[in-house]
Design an enzyme around this catalytic site. Structure first.
Site, mmCIF file in Angstrom:
data_model
loop_
_atom_site.group_PDB
_atom_site.id
_atom_site.type_symbol
_atom_site.label_atom_id
_atom_site.label_comp_id
_atom_site.label_asym_id
_atom_site.label_seq_id
_atom_site.Cartn_x
_atom_site.Cartn_y
_atom_site.Cartn_z
ATOM 1 N N SER A 147 0.818 -1.218 0.000
ATOM 2 C CA SER A 147 0.000 0.000 0.000
ATOM 3 C C SER A 147 0.844 1.256 0.000
ATOM 4 O O SER A 147 0.317 2.350 -0.162
ATOM 5 C CB SER A 147 -0.926 0.024 1.226
ATOM 6 O OG SER A 147 -0.162 0.146 2.413
ATOM 7 N N HIS A 154 -4.386 -4.322 -3.450
ATOM 8 C CA HIS A 154 -4.148 -4.160 -2.020
ATOM 9 C C HIS A 154 -5.275 -4.743 -1.178
ATOM 10 O O HIS A 154 -6.382 -4.210 -1.128
ATOM 11 C CB HIS A 154 -3.963 -2.674 -1.689
ATOM 12 C CG HIS A 154 -3.728 -2.420 -0.233
ATOM 13 N ND1 HIS A 154 -4.418 -1.471 0.484
ATOM 14 C CD2 HIS A 154 -2.874 -3.014 0.637
ATOM 15 C CE1 HIS A 154 -4.009 -1.489 1.730
ATOM 16 N NE2 HIS A 154 -3.074 -2.413 1.853
ATOM 17 N N GLU A 168 -8.242 -2.726 -2.788
ATOM 18 C CA GLU A 168 -7.982 -1.560 -3.626
ATOM 19 C C GLU A 168 -7.198 -1.970 -4.873
ATOM 20 O O GLU A 168 -6.210 -2.708 -4.780
ATOM 21 C CB GLU A 168 -7.199 -0.504 -2.841
ATOM 22 C CG GLU A 168 -8.016 0.110 -1.717
ATOM 23 C CD GLU A 168 -7.210 1.057 -0.853
ATOM 24 O OE1 GLU A 168 -7.726 2.138 -0.511
ATOM 25 O OE2 GLU A 168 -6.060 0.711 -0.498
ATOM 26 N N ASN A 190 -5.984 3.659 3.675
ATOM 27 C CA ASN A 190 -4.897 3.904 4.623
ATOM 28 C C ASN A 190 -4.597 5.383 4.798
ATOM 29 O O ASN A 190 -4.132 5.799 5.861
ATOM 30 C CB ASN A 190 -3.634 3.152 4.188
ATOM 31 C CG ASN A 190 -3.662 1.704 4.629
ATOM 32 O OD1 ASN A 190 -4.465 1.307 5.466
ATOM 33 N ND2 ASN A 190 -2.777 0.901 4.067
#
Length: 289
Positions: A122, A143, A155, A194
């Site tokens: 990430s 991800h 993701e 994130n």
């Protein structure tokens, strides 16, 4: 170019890699989990067995489905042998750019031309590894979130040279896993989830370091006022304070932003080896693993 994904290879048998492999096997894919050390694979098998058996006991999964997944899942140290048959390789190795670039260059040599090469990272965007291959159009970030067996979000992050067809194949793959794809239009370190989480974490640490509230009370506010399942300090302990620290360093390395550097308290815990649940002590104390 073949567009059918039948065989999946996952590199790295840590918590993320092993669970991603299990998710693929449960979804019906012929799957190989690869690591350089057999003892790591043995540990992954033990942990996956315990987790999946617990899911069966609690009625979350059917025993027949779990048994069938184990029939489809191979654990091996022979990376090149399984990569030579792969339609999709998911890299979930250590967060080190040099190592990742070496891995992608080597995979490019042994994988079939149609194979998609993706990274679970990430904070290291795929454009930084894509040019180590001769197939940058078939490289992107894919991800997953921890724990991958439970979390729904995945993701999908293309770089500028990613073929739109690669993105579409990843969307279809994620949906076939029973997960929810979140498609980004362009890459940025940390992606979406994130970055939202980091903003909350950064504010929580600043409040703690400024003496506004104890970390336990900040966690309590997040749970009872915001409805979060756990507070930001509890979540850092779960993810690993070492992971949090290294993510901040990686973001700083990519952006040059001094605000991205790890905070004082995170740095102190990292240097003391207090990583959270995995070491028995982080913000909180835990039984030794």
């Amino acid at each position: 170019m073949s567009t059918q994904i039948r065989t999946v290879v996952v590199l790295g048998s840590g918590t993320m890699g092993s669970q991603i492999a299990a998710v693929a096997a449960l979804a019906g894919y012929t799957t190989a989990l690869v690591d350089i050390k057999q003892e790591q694979l043995d540990r992954a098998r033990e942990q996956l067995t315990a987790r999946l058996d617990r899911d069966v006991e609690k009625g979350r999964r059917q025993r027949a489905d779990v048994d069938a997944a184990w029939e489809r899942l191979t654990l091996t140290t022979d990376r090149d042998a399984v990569a030579a048959e792969a339609d999709l390789v998911i890299e979930a190795a250590v967060e080190d750019l040099t190592i990742k670039r070496t891995i992608f260059a080597e995979l490019d040599e042994v994988c079939p031309e149609h194979t998609l090469l993706v990274t679970n990272s990430s904070n290291i965007v795929s454009s930084r590894v894509a040019d180590a291959t001769g197939r940058p159009d078939r490289v992107c970030n894919l991800h997953f979130f921890n724990p991958a067996l439970v979390m729904q979000c995945v993701e999908i992050v293309p770089h500028e040279g990613t073929d739109p067809q690669t993105v579409e194949r990843m969307v279809a793959f994620v949906e076939s896993l029973g997960k929810t794809p979140v498609r980004l239009q362009r890459e940025i370190p940390g992606f979406v989830a994130n970055r939202l989480l980091n903003a909350l974490r950064r504010e929580a640490v600043e409040l703690y370091e400024a003496g506004v509230a104890d970390f336990k009370d900040i966690d309590l506010a997040a749970r009872t006022a915001l409805g979060h399942p756990m507070g930001p300090f509890e979540l850092m302990d779960l993810v690993g304070i070492d992971v949090v620290y290294l993510i901040r360093l990686a973001e700083h390395e990519q952006t040059g932003d001094a605000d991205a550097l790890p905070s004082r308290s995170i740095t102190e815990k990292y240097e003391a080896g207090e990583y959270g649940r995995k070491t028995g002590r982080g913000w909180y104390e835990y039984p030794r693993p």
